[in-house]
Each structure stands twice: as C-alpha cells, then as structure tokens.
Design an enzyme around this catalytic site. Structure first.
Site, PDB file in Angstrom:
ATOM      1  N   GLY A  46      48.579  -8.970 -23.974  1.00 14.33           N
ATOM      2  CA  GLY A  46      49.412  -8.254 -24.937  1.00 14.33           C
ATOM      3  C   GLY A  46      48.527  -7.491 -25.900  1.00 14.33           C
ATOM      4  O   GLY A  46      47.324  -7.771 -26.000  1.00 14.33           O
ATOM      5  N   GLN A  51      46.250  -3.609 -33.892  1.00 10.91           N
ATOM      6  CA  GLN A  51      44.953  -4.008 -33.331  1.00 10.91           C
ATOM      7  C   GLN A  51      44.101  -2.809 -32.928  1.00 10.91           C
ATOM      8  O   GLN A  51      42.897  -2.939 -32.751  1.00 10.91           O
ATOM      9  CB  GLN A  51      45.150  -4.907 -32.103  1.00 10.91           C
ATOM     10  CG  GLN A  51      45.740  -6.267 -32.439  1.00 10.91           C
ATOM     11  CD  GLN A  51      45.859  -7.126 -31.206  1.00 10.91           C
ATOM     12  OE1 GLN A  51      46.829  -7.012 -30.466  1.00 10.91           O
ATOM     13  NE2 GLN A  51      44.874  -7.975 -30.963  1.00 10.91           N
ATOM     14  N   CYS A  93      43.063 -14.376 -29.107  1.00  9.76           N
ATOM     15  CA  CYS A  93      43.447 -13.067 -29.637  1.00  9.76           C
ATOM     16  C   CYS A  93      42.259 -12.134 -29.525  1.00  9.76           C
ATOM     17  O   CYS A  93      41.140 -12.509 -29.871  1.00  9.76           O
ATOM     18  CB  CYS A  93      43.875 -13.198 -31.099  1.00  9.76           C
ATOM     19  SG  CYS A  93      44.387 -11.624 -31.843  1.00  9.76           S
ATOM     20  N   LEU A  94      42.511 -10.932 -29.050  1.00  5.13           N
ATOM     21  CA  LEU A  94      41.430  -9.952 -28.904  1.00  5.13           C
ATOM     22  C   LEU A  94      40.832  -9.589 -30.256  1.00  5.13           C
ATOM     23  O   LEU A  94      39.701  -9.109 -30.315  1.00  5.13           O
ATOM     24  CB  LEU A  94      41.966  -8.702 -28.201  1.00  5.13           C
ATOM     25  CG  LEU A  94      42.463  -8.942 -26.761  1.00  5.13           C
ATOM     26  CD1 LEU A  94      43.198  -7.710 -26.237  1.00  5.13           C
ATOM     27  CD2 LEU A  94      41.295  -9.311 -25.848  1.00  5.13           C
ATOM     28  N   HIS A 135      53.425 -13.829 -30.733  1.00  9.60           N
ATOM     29  CA  HIS A 135      52.060 -13.497 -31.174  1.00  9.60           C
ATOM     30  C   HIS A 135      51.963 -12.007 -31.524  1.00  9.60           C
ATOM     31  O   HIS A 135      51.412 -11.633 -32.570  1.00  9.60           O
ATOM     32  CB  HIS A 135      51.091 -13.893 -30.047  1.00  9.60           C
ATOM     33  CG  HIS A 135      49.659 -13.539 -30.254  1.00  9.60           C
ATOM     34  ND1 HIS A 135      48.652 -14.483 -30.349  1.00  9.60           N
ATOM     35  CD2 HIS A 135      49.028 -12.329 -30.355  1.00  9.60           C
ATOM     36  CE1 HIS A 135      47.487 -13.871 -30.513  1.00  9.60           C
ATOM     37  NE2 HIS A 135      47.683 -12.554 -30.506  1.00  9.60           N
ATOM     38  N   GLU A 136      52.507 -11.163 -30.656  1.00  8.13           N
ATOM     39  CA  GLU A 136      52.407  -9.702 -30.884  1.00  8.13           C
ATOM     40  C   GLU A 136      53.260  -9.267 -32.079  1.00  8.13           C
ATOM     41  O   GLU A 136      52.834  -8.418 -32.882  1.00  8.13           O
ATOM     42  CB  GLU A 136      52.831  -8.922 -29.638  1.00  8.13           C
ATOM     43  CG  GLU A 136      52.038  -9.193 -28.364  1.00  8.13           C
ATOM     44  CD  GLU A 136      50.546  -9.185 -28.554  1.00  8.13           C
ATOM     45  OE1 GLU A 136      50.040  -8.524 -29.483  1.00  8.13           O
ATOM     46  OE2 GLU A 136      49.854  -9.880 -27.779  1.00  8.13           O
ATOM     47  N   HIS A 139      51.576  -9.838 -35.265  1.00  6.90           N
ATOM     48  CA  HIS A 139      50.584  -8.797 -35.601  1.00  6.90           C
ATOM     49  C   HIS A 139      51.234  -7.660 -36.401  1.00  6.90           C
ATOM     50  O   HIS A 139      50.595  -7.068 -37.277  1.00  6.90           O
ATOM     51  CB  HIS A 139      49.972  -8.188 -34.333  1.00  6.90           C
ATOM     52  CG  HIS A 139      48.797  -8.931 -33.776  1.00  6.90           C
ATOM     53  ND1 HIS A 139      47.625  -9.158 -34.478  1.00  6.90           N
ATOM     54  CD2 HIS A 139      48.591  -9.485 -32.548  1.00  6.90           C
ATOM     55  CE1 HIS A 139      46.760  -9.812 -33.715  1.00  6.90           C
ATOM     56  NE2 HIS A 139      47.317 -10.026 -32.534  1.00  6.90           N
TER      57      HIS A 139
HETATM   58  O1  GNR Z   1      45.206 -11.872 -24.304  1.00  5.22           O
HETATM   59  C1  GNR Z   1      45.841 -12.615 -25.057  1.00  5.22           C
HETATM   60  N1  GNR Z   1      46.156 -13.864 -24.636  1.00  5.22           N
HETATM   61  C2  GNR Z   1      47.089 -14.668 -25.301  1.00  5.22           C
HETATM   62  C3  GNR Z   1      47.153 -16.007 -24.938  1.00  5.22           C
HETATM   63  C4  GNR Z   1      48.067 -16.848 -25.543  1.00  5.22           C
HETATM   64  C5  GNR Z   1      48.911 -16.349 -26.510  1.00  5.22           C
HETATM   65  C6  GNR Z   1      48.834 -15.029 -26.895  1.00  5.22           C
HETATM   66  C7  GNR Z   1      47.936 -14.188 -26.296  1.00  5.22           C
HETATM   67  S1  GNR Z   1      47.878 -12.523 -26.753  1.00  5.22           S
HETATM   68  C8  GNR Z   1      46.209 -12.137 -26.396  1.00  5.22           C
HETATM   69  C9  GNR Z   1      45.939 -10.657 -26.621  1.00  5.22           C
HETATM   70  C10 GNR Z   1      46.133 -10.335 -28.080  1.00  5.22           C
HETATM   71  O2  GNR Z   1      45.357 -10.602 -28.940  1.00  5.22           O
HETATM   72  N2  GNR Z   1      47.280  -9.789 -28.402  1.00  5.22           N
HETATM   73  O3  GNR Z   1      47.552  -9.530 -29.705  1.00  5.22           O
HETATM   74 NI    NI Z   2      46.392 -10.960 -30.866  1.00  5.63          NI
END
Ligand code: GNR
Ligand code: NI
Length: 171
Positions: A46, A51, A93-94, A135-136, A139
């Site tokens: 995601g 980001q 998270c990236l 999660h997204e 953000h």
């Molecule tokens: O690549 C991602 N893996 C992930 C694993 C578990 C829960 C959420 C994520 S999102 C993350 C990519 C990212 O940072 N998206 O904002």
């Molecule tokens: Ni993230």
C-alpha cells in the site's frame, strides 16, 4: 514512469493531515500511476499520497500475497464507515524503515471512497486487506503505526532513528 521519493520518519509531511481531493485531472491520474509504480517497486502492499509528499487523500493498495491475488485498489477520499472485531498482526511501513511490530486493528472494515474515475465505491475487507486500508487511511491523518505500538518500542525506535541521522547524516 518515474518513481517517487518515499518520505521517511521524521519528515514532517508525514504528520500533516491530507486535504480532500476535489479535482481528478490528468495530473492527478499521473500521480496515481506513479504511486502504483512506486508501491510495486518498493515493494509495498500500500502507499498513501503523504508518503510521497502529496497532502491529498489518495491511497493505493494491492494486498495480494503469493497464491492469493487481490485487486489493485485506488481509493480517493477513503473513509472507514464501519469496523468490526479486532485483529493483532505485524505491520511494517515504507516510511518507518526497519520497524516491524504488532498492531491492533479492526478485523473487518467497510470503506467508502471514489475510484480513479470519480465513481463512488464501497469495499468490504478483512484480514490483511482490512489492516492495510486502516494503515493507509491513518497516513492521511498524519498517523503512523509507531503511534500504536508499545511506548517502549516506540522510544527505542525514535532513539535509533535520531542516532542514525546524527552519524549518517541521512542526506
Ligand atoms: O508494505 C507494507 N506492508 C504492510 C504490512 C502490514 C500492514 C500494513 C502494511 S502497509 C506497508 C506499506 C506502507 O507503508 N504503506 O503506507
Ligand atoms: Ni505506511
């Protein structure tokens, strides 16, 4: 198509609230395509516009895992309209390199959004896909999963980042 630079904590852009998308023009379509390419290249499941330094409410998600293919979701102005249950699972998270930790999330969510053509869509999700949507969407409100882990782990991570920035310069 150009890959976008992924901003990393403590970049202040990650803490700002993103604005609703009002116009889906050609430039915005290009941003969507570049975010998709950037997500796959990372690789990640995601990516949210903040980001890549864009404070607009746009996420892309492909939570396909190995054998299980899932659609690629492009969601504009996404909102969680219902949540049920609880799941605890590991996140990364990236924007938070080298942090992996368990996070409690709703087990199932319903998300309302616009797709890339501006058409309203409703998506029901569970498991990893539901986790990724939450999660997204976090953000977009300046919330990072480090905010939802144990305070001890969070402080250790913050210290690790501060130290790395001091010695490495971090550009
Ligand atoms: O690549 C991602 N893996 C992930 C694993 C578990 C829960 C959420 C994520 S999102 C993350 C990519 C990212 O940072 N998206 O904002
Ligand atoms: Ni993230």
């Amino acid at each position: 198509m150009p890959l976008l630079e992924i901003r990393e904590y403590p970049d202040p852009v990650l803490r700002k609230k993103a604005l609703p998308v009002e116009t889906i023009d050609d430039g915005f379509q290009r941003l969507i395509d570049d975010m998709i390419d950037t997500m796959y290249a990372a690789p990640g499941i995601g990516l949210a516009a903040p980001q890549v330094g864009v404070l607009r409410r746009l996420i892309v998600v492909d939570a396909s895992a190995g054998e299980t293919p899932l659609p690629l979701y492009v969601l504009i102005n996404p909102e969680v309209v219902s949540r049920e249950g609880e799941q605890v699972g590991e996140e990364g998270c990236l924007s938070l390199p080298e942090l992996n930790s368990d996070v409690a999330r709703a087990a199932r969510v319903t998300v309302r959004a616009l797709d890339r053509t501006g058409t309203p869509v409703t998506v029901e999700a569970e498991g990893l896909l539901a986790r990724c949507f939450q999660h997204e969407i976090d953000h977009l409100d300046g919330v990072l999963f480090m905010d939802k882990i144990s305070p001890l782990k969070r402080e250790l991570y913050k210290r690790r980042v501060r130290k790395a920035l001091k010695v490495g310069g971090g550009d």
